[in-house]
Scaffold this active site. Structure first.
Site, PDB file in Angstrom:
ATOM      1  N   LYS A 180       0.891  -1.247  -0.054  1.00 48.87           N
ATOM      2  CA  LYS A 180       0.004  -0.059   0.021  1.00 48.87           C
ATOM      3  C   LYS A 180       0.961   1.157   0.000  1.00 48.87           C
ATOM      4  O   LYS A 180       1.512   1.685   1.150  1.00 48.87           O
ATOM      5  CB  LYS A 180      -0.832   0.115   1.395  1.00 48.87           C
ATOM      6  CG  LYS A 180      -1.846   1.151   1.028  1.00 48.87           C
ATOM      7  CD  LYS A 180      -2.244   1.870   2.319  1.00 48.87           C
ATOM      8  CE  LYS A 180      -1.433   2.877   2.540  1.00 48.87           C
ATOM      9  NZ  LYS A 180      -1.661   4.207   1.661  1.00 48.87           N
ATOM     10  N   GLU A 255       9.742   2.004  10.992  1.00 50.35           N
ATOM     11  CA  GLU A 255      10.791   2.830  10.945  1.00 50.35           C
ATOM     12  C   GLU A 255      10.052   4.254  10.939  1.00 50.35           C
ATOM     13  O   GLU A 255       9.117   4.548   9.994  1.00 50.35           O
ATOM     14  CB  GLU A 255      11.794   2.824   9.639  1.00 50.35           C
ATOM     15  CG  GLU A 255      12.605   1.597   9.673  1.00 50.35           C
ATOM     16  CD  GLU A 255      13.672   1.867  11.025  1.00 50.35           C
ATOM     17  OE1 GLU A 255      13.968   2.795  11.295  1.00 50.35           O
ATOM     18  OE2 GLU A 255      13.818   0.790  11.518  1.00 50.35           O
ATOM     19  N   CYS A 289      13.425  11.297   6.912  1.00 54.93           N
ATOM     20  CA  CYS A 289      13.404  11.098   8.420  1.00 54.93           C
ATOM     21  C   CYS A 289      14.884  11.424   8.813  1.00 54.93           C
ATOM     22  O   CYS A 289      15.065  11.550  10.171  1.00 54.93           O
ATOM     23  CB  CYS A 289      13.068   9.733   8.463  1.00 54.93           C
ATOM     24  SG  CYS A 289      14.035   8.321   7.651  1.00 54.93           S
ATOM     25  N   GLU A 390       9.267  16.356  15.163  1.00 52.30           N
ATOM     26  CA  GLU A 390       9.535  16.395  13.870  1.00 52.30           C
ATOM     27  C   GLU A 390       8.692  17.222  13.079  1.00 52.30           C
ATOM     28  O   GLU A 390       7.581  17.238  13.240  1.00 52.30           O
ATOM     29  CB  GLU A 390       9.629  15.051  13.400  1.00 52.30           C
ATOM     30  CG  GLU A 390      10.094  14.661  11.938  1.00 52.30           C
ATOM     31  CD  GLU A 390       9.975  13.238  11.658  1.00 52.30           C
ATOM     32  OE1 GLU A 390      10.787  12.857  11.005  1.00 52.30           O
ATOM     33  OE2 GLU A 390       8.867  12.651  11.899  1.00 52.30           O
TER      34      GLU A 390
END
Length: 488
Positions: A180, A255, A289, A390
């Protein structure tokens, strides 16, 4: 270079066929550089579509696992060749759909080619060990066996490299896949799957279902015939996936986020440090990231480093990624743009001093795109929101420190632990950094953003579920160990 001239509807790929979703609904993928431009239409799928894909993958896995590693590797080589032949087309699609510059998109696509060829070679490596048995008339050994059906949930920021670095090891070790992709980059994902189809991958070995994560992703995570889930994305979603997978005993790999520090020591090569900080923080519009976010600068060199940094930041050309002169493209979506702008406002409200950027960029033909200026704050304290959460955008927070020890303490004072770097000529400082920094990826005199395909990748603390992706470490997640005892 190819040019996309016709808006196409992209279908799901299930059991070797391109098929519409059962509900016949579609979503629109738009160009973040120009919100009025449609890149393509993608399927808005349901849980029933996931069921069809998982059933096909489960059925195909019985034969796929029986192939030798070399035979599976031959398919990966063919996929790599197809991807390489279509390099410009796929890179252009990525730029139009996600926003990163065309040169970055080409580099990412070639990285996908290299990953496929790397794992094709893994098919010829050992998949077990001989262990001495207590019975002299017996043979005992281990062999690595596939998990079965792997659900891949991939993000929009690396729409070629990340899906491939998940699918390639899953396939070479004998698993089948249902992927997906992120909605924002499903057209790019479809073109990658087209390469697999062109390579003759057996029916059902790879399947793609597009749609909302809350529908398609949830159906995949909760499906009893999906034996493993590999996910890259936000911490909130990752934790939900981990809990759901754990509840039914599926293996999972997460992750997630990062808030990556760079330390600029008093003896650093400042020109190199500035180059690495800008590249790490602003390439791909900060949407990595591993992007540099917090910059700890020794007070002795702070003013000079800031001067050099701002001089280079002012040279950044913002624009459509398909234009040769553009260095930084738009945010990948309007939602992401608004998220970045909201964090900039939080930084100002908390008392950080904005010294460059901080606004939406609308000049030079960028009025219809989701552009934001590269942004630099100073007078940042480590407890501020912009130093803890973040942002996933081109925002740097400069923080003064008096010692390397102070920098390390503040760099570690956060829930994340993905990547980190230091610029110094001092071997002792390098060693202290390597030993004491809480990060899964540690880089010396290099930017925080930089992952080598042959090396294990993953984070500490809340950045990861503590498994590792890429390189030979990938076998740990995508296989189980079977111990065999043979009595003569």
């Amino acid at each position: 270079m190819t040019t996309i001239t016709q808006v196409k509807t992209y279908l799901n790929y299930i059991n070797g066929e391109w098929v519409s979703s059962l509900g016949k609904k579609v979503d629109i993928s738009i160009n973040p550089a120009n919100k009025n431009e449609i890149v393509g239409y993608i399927q808005s799928s349901s849980g029933e579509d996931v069921d069809r894909a998982v059933e096909a993958a489960k059925r195909a896995q019985k034969e796929w696992r029986r192939l030798s590693g070399a035979e599976r590797g031959d398919y990966l080589y063919k996929i790599a060749n197809s991807l390489e032949r279509r390099l410009d087309e796929i890179a252009e699609t990525m730029t139009m759909e996600m926003g990163k510059t065309f040169s970055e998109a080409k580099g990412e696509t070639m990285r996908g080619v290299a990953i496929l060829r790397y794992y094709a070679g893994e098919g010829m490596r050992k998949a077990g060990d001989v262990i001495p048995a207590s019975d002299s008339q017996a043979l005992m050994f281990t062999k690595r066996v596939p998990l079965g059906v792997i659900g891949v949930i991939s993000p929009w920021n690396f729409p070629v490299a990340i899906p491939i670095w998940k699918m390639a090891p899953a396939l070479i070790y004998g698993n089948t896949v249902v992927i997906k992709p992120a909605q924002e980059t499903s057209v790019t994902a479809a073109k990658v799957i087209e390469c697999m189809d062109e390579a003759g991958i057996p029916d059902g070995v790879v399947n793609m279902v597009t749609g909302a994560g809350s529908v398609v992703g949830a159906a995949m995570v909760n499906h009893t015939d999906v034996n493993g889930i590999t996910f890259t994305g936000s911490n909130a979603t990752g934790k939900q996936i981990g809990q759901a997978a754990l509840a039914r005993g599926a293996k999972y790999q997460l992750e997630m986020g990062g808030k990556n520090p760079v330390i600029i020591a008093a003896d650093a090569d400042l020109d190199l440090a500035v180059e690495g900080t800008i590249s790490g923080g602003f390439r791909s519009t900060g949407q990595k990231c591993t992007a540099t976010s917090r910059v700890f600068v020794h007070t002795e060199v702070y003013d000079l480093f800031k001067e050099k940094l701002l001089q280079k930041v002012k040279e950044i050309k913002i624009g459509n990624g398909m234009e040769d002169t553009s260095w930084m493209g738009p945010c990948a979506s309007e939602n992401q743009l608004n998220t970045v702008l909201s964090y900039i406002e939080k930084g100002k409200a908390e008392g950080a001093r904005l010294i460059y950027g901080g606004e939406r960029h609308t000049g030079n033909g960028c009025e219809n795109g989701f552009y934001v200026q590269p942004t630099v704050f100073e007078d940042v304290t480590n407890g501020m929101v912009i130093a803890q959460e973040e942002i996933f955008g081109p925002v740097l927070a400069l923080i003064k420190v008096d010692t390397i020890e102070e920098a390390l303490a503040q760099a570690n004072d956060i829930e994340f632990g993905l990547s980190a770097s230091i610029y110094t000529k001092d071997i002792g400082a390098m060693m202290s950094f390597i030993i004491d920094i809480d990060a899964g990826l540690v880089r010396i005199n290099a930017e925080t953003a930089g992952v080598e395909l042959q090396a294990p990748f993953g984070g500490m603390k809340q950045s990861s579920s503590h498994s590792r992706e890429q390189g030979q470490a990938a076998i740990e997640f995508f296989t189980a160990i079977k111990t065999v005892f043979v009595k003569a």
